[in-house]
Design a protein around this motif. Structure first.
Motif, PDB file in Angstrom:
ATOM      1  N   GLU A   1       0.822  -1.209   0.000  1.00 20.39           N
ATOM      2  CA  GLU A   1       0.000   0.000   0.000  1.00 20.39           C
ATOM      3  C   GLU A   1       0.860   1.264   0.000  1.00 20.39           C
ATOM      4  O   GLU A   1       0.503   2.264  -0.633  1.00 20.39           O
ATOM      5  CB  GLU A   1      -0.919   0.000   1.215  1.00 20.39           C
ATOM      6  N   LEU A   2       1.999   1.208   0.693  1.00 24.44           N
ATOM      7  CA  LEU A   2       2.882   2.373   0.773  1.00 24.44           C
ATOM      8  C   LEU A   2       3.889   2.438  -0.370  1.00 24.44           C
ATOM      9  O   LEU A   2       4.611   3.428  -0.499  1.00 24.44           O
ATOM     10  CB  LEU A   2       3.646   2.377   2.111  1.00 24.44           C
ATOM     11  N   GLY A   3       3.954   1.396  -1.181  1.00 31.45           N
ATOM     12  CA  GLY A   3       4.925   1.356  -2.264  1.00 31.45           C
ATOM     13  C   GLY A   3       6.320   0.962  -1.812  1.00 31.45           C
ATOM     14  O   GLY A   3       7.281   1.126  -2.557  1.00 31.45           O
ATOM     15  N   GLN A   4       6.436   0.433  -0.593  1.00 30.07           N
ATOM     16  CA  GLN A   4       7.741   0.058  -0.061  1.00 30.07           C
ATOM     17  C   GLN A   4       8.270  -1.248  -0.647  1.00 30.07           C
ATOM     18  O   GLN A   4       9.430  -1.594  -0.417  1.00 30.07           O
ATOM     19  CB  GLN A   4       7.659  -0.065   1.466  1.00 30.07           C
ATOM     20  N   ASN A   5       7.439  -1.958  -1.381  1.00 33.14           N
ATOM     21  CA  ASN A   5       7.884  -3.237  -1.946  1.00 33.14           C
ATOM     22  C   ASN A   5       8.536  -3.068  -3.318  1.00 33.14           C
ATOM     23  O   ASN A   5       9.021  -4.023  -3.897  1.00 33.14           O
ATOM     24  CB  ASN A   5       6.699  -4.199  -2.062  1.00 33.14           C
ATOM     25  N   ARG A   6       8.544  -1.868  -3.840  1.00 30.46           N
ATOM     26  CA  ARG A   6       9.162  -1.621  -5.149  1.00 30.46           C
ATOM     27  C   ARG A   6      10.650  -1.371  -4.998  1.00 30.46           C
ATOM     28  O   ARG A   6      11.115  -0.981  -3.903  1.00 30.46           O
ATOM     29  CB  ARG A   6       8.502  -0.417  -5.827  1.00 30.46           C
ATOM     30  N   PRO A   7      11.427  -1.548  -6.051  1.00 30.94           N
ATOM     31  CA  PRO A   7      12.867  -1.219  -5.994  1.00 30.94           C
ATOM     32  C   PRO A   7      13.071   0.258  -5.674  1.00 30.94           C
ATOM     33  O   PRO A   7      12.233   1.113  -6.021  1.00 30.94           O
ATOM     34  CB  PRO A   7      13.361  -1.568  -7.404  1.00 30.94           C
ATOM     35  N   LEU A   8      14.185   0.582  -5.025  1.00 29.51           N
ATOM     36  CA  LEU A   8      14.439   1.951  -4.588  1.00 29.51           C
ATOM     37  C   LEU A   8      14.432   2.965  -5.737  1.00 29.51           C
ATOM     38  O   LEU A   8      13.885   4.067  -5.579  1.00 29.51           O
ATOM     39  CB  LEU A   8      15.766   2.012  -3.824  1.00 29.51           C
ATOM     40  N   PRO A   9      15.033   2.638  -6.909  1.00 24.85           N
ATOM     41  CA  PRO A   9      14.977   3.624  -8.009  1.00 24.85           C
ATOM     42  C   PRO A   9      13.542   3.960  -8.421  1.00 24.85           C
ATOM     43  O   PRO A   9      13.230   5.123  -8.703  1.00 24.85           O
ATOM     44  CB  PRO A   9      15.743   2.932  -9.145  1.00 24.85           C
ATOM     45  N   LEU A  10      12.676   2.959  -8.426  1.00 25.98           N
ATOM     46  CA  LEU A  10      11.281   3.217  -8.790  1.00 25.98           C
ATOM     47  C   LEU A  10      10.574   4.037  -7.713  1.00 25.98           C
ATOM     48  O   LEU A  10       9.722   4.885  -8.019  1.00 25.98           O
ATOM     49  CB  LEU A  10      10.550   1.902  -9.023  1.00 25.98           C
ATOM     50  N   GLN A  11      10.921   3.789  -6.450  1.00 28.75           N
ATOM     51  CA  GLN A  11      10.340   4.594  -5.374  1.00 28.75           C
ATOM     52  C   GLN A  11      10.751   6.054  -5.507  1.00 28.75           C
ATOM     53  O   GLN A  11       9.933   6.972  -5.337  1.00 28.75           O
ATOM     54  CB  GLN A  11      10.778   4.052  -4.008  1.00 28.75           C
ATOM     55  N   TYR A  12      12.017   6.278  -5.843  1.00 27.03           N
ATOM     56  CA  TYR A  12      12.509   7.653  -5.988  1.00 27.03           C
ATOM     57  C   TYR A  12      11.848   8.349  -7.176  1.00 27.03           C
ATOM     58  O   TYR A  12      11.429   9.507  -7.071  1.00 27.03           O
ATOM     59  CB  TYR A  12      14.025   7.644  -6.146  1.00 27.03           C
ATOM     60  N   LEU A  13      11.742   7.653  -8.299  1.00 24.06           N
ATOM     61  CA  LEU A  13      11.083   8.237  -9.469  1.00 24.06           C
ATOM     62  C   LEU A  13       9.616   8.542  -9.188  1.00 24.06           C
ATOM     63  O   LEU A  13       9.077   9.560  -9.637  1.00 24.06           O
ATOM     64  CB  LEU A  13      11.208   7.293 -10.669  1.00 24.06           C
ATOM     65  N   GLY A  14       8.980   7.666  -8.429  1.00 24.54           N
ATOM     66  CA  GLY A  14       7.597   7.907  -8.053  1.00 24.54           C
ATOM     67  C   GLY A  14       7.451   9.152  -7.194  1.00 24.54           C
ATOM     68  O   GLY A  14       6.491   9.917  -7.346  1.00 24.54           O
ATOM     69  N   TYR A  15       8.421   9.373  -6.304  1.00 26.55           N
ATOM     70  CA  TYR A  15       8.373  10.574  -5.468  1.00 26.55           C
ATOM     71  C   TYR A  15       8.591  11.835  -6.297  1.00 26.55           C
ATOM     72  O   TYR A  15       7.945  12.865  -6.068  1.00 26.55           O
ATOM     73  CB  TYR A  15       9.418  10.485  -4.356  1.00 26.55           C
ATOM     74  N   LEU A  16       9.501  11.764  -7.281  1.00 23.74           N
ATOM     75  CA  LEU A  16       9.711  12.918  -8.158  1.00 23.74           C
ATOM     76  C   LEU A  16       8.450  13.250  -8.945  1.00 23.74           C
ATOM     77  O   LEU A  16       8.116  14.427  -9.141  1.00 23.74           O
ATOM     78  CB  LEU A  16      10.875  12.643  -9.120  1.00 23.74           C
ATOM     79  N   LYS A  17       7.741  12.218  -9.411  1.00 22.33           N
ATOM     80  CA  LYS A  17       6.477  12.464 -10.121  1.00 22.33           C
ATOM     81  C   LYS A  17       5.460  13.127  -9.189  1.00 22.33           C
ATOM     82  O   LYS A  17       4.678  13.990  -9.607  1.00 22.33           O
ATOM     83  CB  LYS A  17       5.922  11.156 -10.660  1.00 22.33           C
ATOM     84  N   LEU A  18       5.473  12.704  -7.934  1.00 21.12           N
ATOM     85  CA  LEU A  18       4.550  13.287  -6.963  1.00 21.12           C
ATOM     86  C   LEU A  18       4.853  14.771  -6.761  1.00 21.12           C
ATOM     87  O   LEU A  18       3.941  15.605  -6.713  1.00 21.12           O
ATOM     88  CB  LEU A  18       4.661  12.539  -5.636  1.00 21.12           C
ATOM     89  N   ILE A  19       6.150  15.103  -6.647  1.00 21.65           N
ATOM     90  CA  ILE A  19       6.538  16.511  -6.489  1.00 21.65           C
ATOM     91  C   ILE A  19       6.155  17.314  -7.715  1.00 21.65           C
ATOM     92  O   ILE A  19       5.671  18.448  -7.621  1.00 21.65           O
ATOM     93  CB  ILE A  19       8.059  16.612  -6.217  1.00 21.65           C
TER      94      ILE A  19
END
Length: 311
Positions: free
Chosen positions: A54-72
């Protein structure tokens, strides 16, 4: 001027990306697991896996970072893991409290620091100069948490003049102790920098020329000496104010002040990553903005300073 500001804003974009990347990597290196903290140590593996998904913590770290950039990029800073509140809403709620405390602290530090620095320079070599130097060194050396507790002990519990903590109903009485605690460090540095800059300015030939013209000593000190001594002082004030606007963790924690510093500390303790990222990004924007304002102020303090790029 407009071109200079635009250039600084454009240069801030890669800086902001670097800040987000470094902060994101450092958060992953922190000990502890936010999911375990939310669900509890006795939670089943299936529950932990569901929360991570639900939090997206199961994805690889690069994908988590890219997802955060999209959010910003979409204008969002995420939501708190624990309260599910929007980080932007919390920042807008906490920042006015931090702004109030920071401005009060810098007003206290600037007025008394510049005044003591000018007086120390005028009385250079006297007992007054040595006494002010001793006070400024003490202000730099005393830990913030010790000073805050000492002021609270004296003025709240013994003299009962001021409330010990909290924000009350917005009364100035609740602001005095945290503002003095936070501003004492800056006051000490401002005093030393003002004294040093004033001594250098007072030795310049144009000061002797101003006195030879028959100007009063007050006019010489305030109109000629002090104004030309303010650039390093204003730089220090701007940097300290930018730092305070990011949140004074110790001061806000000691006095129960509901600001960004206390908010960030709660996020760090709980491993609430969106809160940490949001506070860091917001603080970076505030700090860069203060630097630009300080650079612009140079033009008004010293006509010889010119900001290149637009004039």
């Amino acid at each position: 001027m407009a071109f200079y500001i635009l250039k600084r804003v454009l240069l801030f974009i890669p800086t902001l990306l670097g800040i987000t990347l470094i902060t994101f990597v450092l958060m992953q290196a922190l000990p502890g697991d936010p999911v375990t903290g939310m669900a509890g140590e006795r939670a089943s593996p299936e529950t932990l896996a569901r929360i991570r998904a639900e939090l997206g913590q199961n994805r690889p770290l690069p994908l988590q970072y890219l997802g955060y950039l999209k959010l910003i990029a979409s204008g969002e800073l995420g939501r708190s893991y624990y309260t599910n509140r929007r980080i932007s809403d919390d920042l807008l709620q906490k920042f006015p409290n931090t702004l109030r405390l920071a401005l009060a602290a810098m007003l206290f530090a600037s007025v008394f620091g510049i005044g003591m620095g000018v007086f120390s320079a005028v009385k250079s070599g006297t007992v007054w100069d040595r006494l002010i130097t001793l006070v400024s060194v003490g202000g730099i050396s005393i830990p913030v948490f010790w000073l805050g507790l000492a002021l609270m002990l004296v003025f709240s519990f013994h003299l009962r003049w001021l409330p010990p903590s909290g924000m009350g109903d917005g009364s100035i009485a609740y602001l005095v102790l945290p503002a003095v605690t936070l501003g004492t460090f800056s006051l000490s540095y401002i005093t030393r920098v003002t004294r040093s800059s004033m001594l250098e300015t007072l030795s310049q030939p144009y000061i002797a020329a101003a006195r030879a013209k028959g100007l009063t000593e007050t006019a010489v000190l305030l109109k000629h000496a002090l104004r030309n001594s303010l650039i390093p002082v204003v730089t220090l004030i701007g940097l300290d104010l930018g730092s305070y606007l990011n949140g004074a963790v110790l001061t806000e924690t000691i006095f129960g002040w509901d600001g960004l510093g206390r908010y960030a500390l709660d996020g760090i303790i709980k491993r609430d990553y969106p809160i940490i990222m949001g506070v860091v990004l917001f603080g970076a924007v505030v700090f860069v903005t203060m630097n630009v304002l300080v650079d612009i102020s140079y033009r008004f303090l010293d006509p010889r300073v010119r900001i290149t790029g637009g004039d």
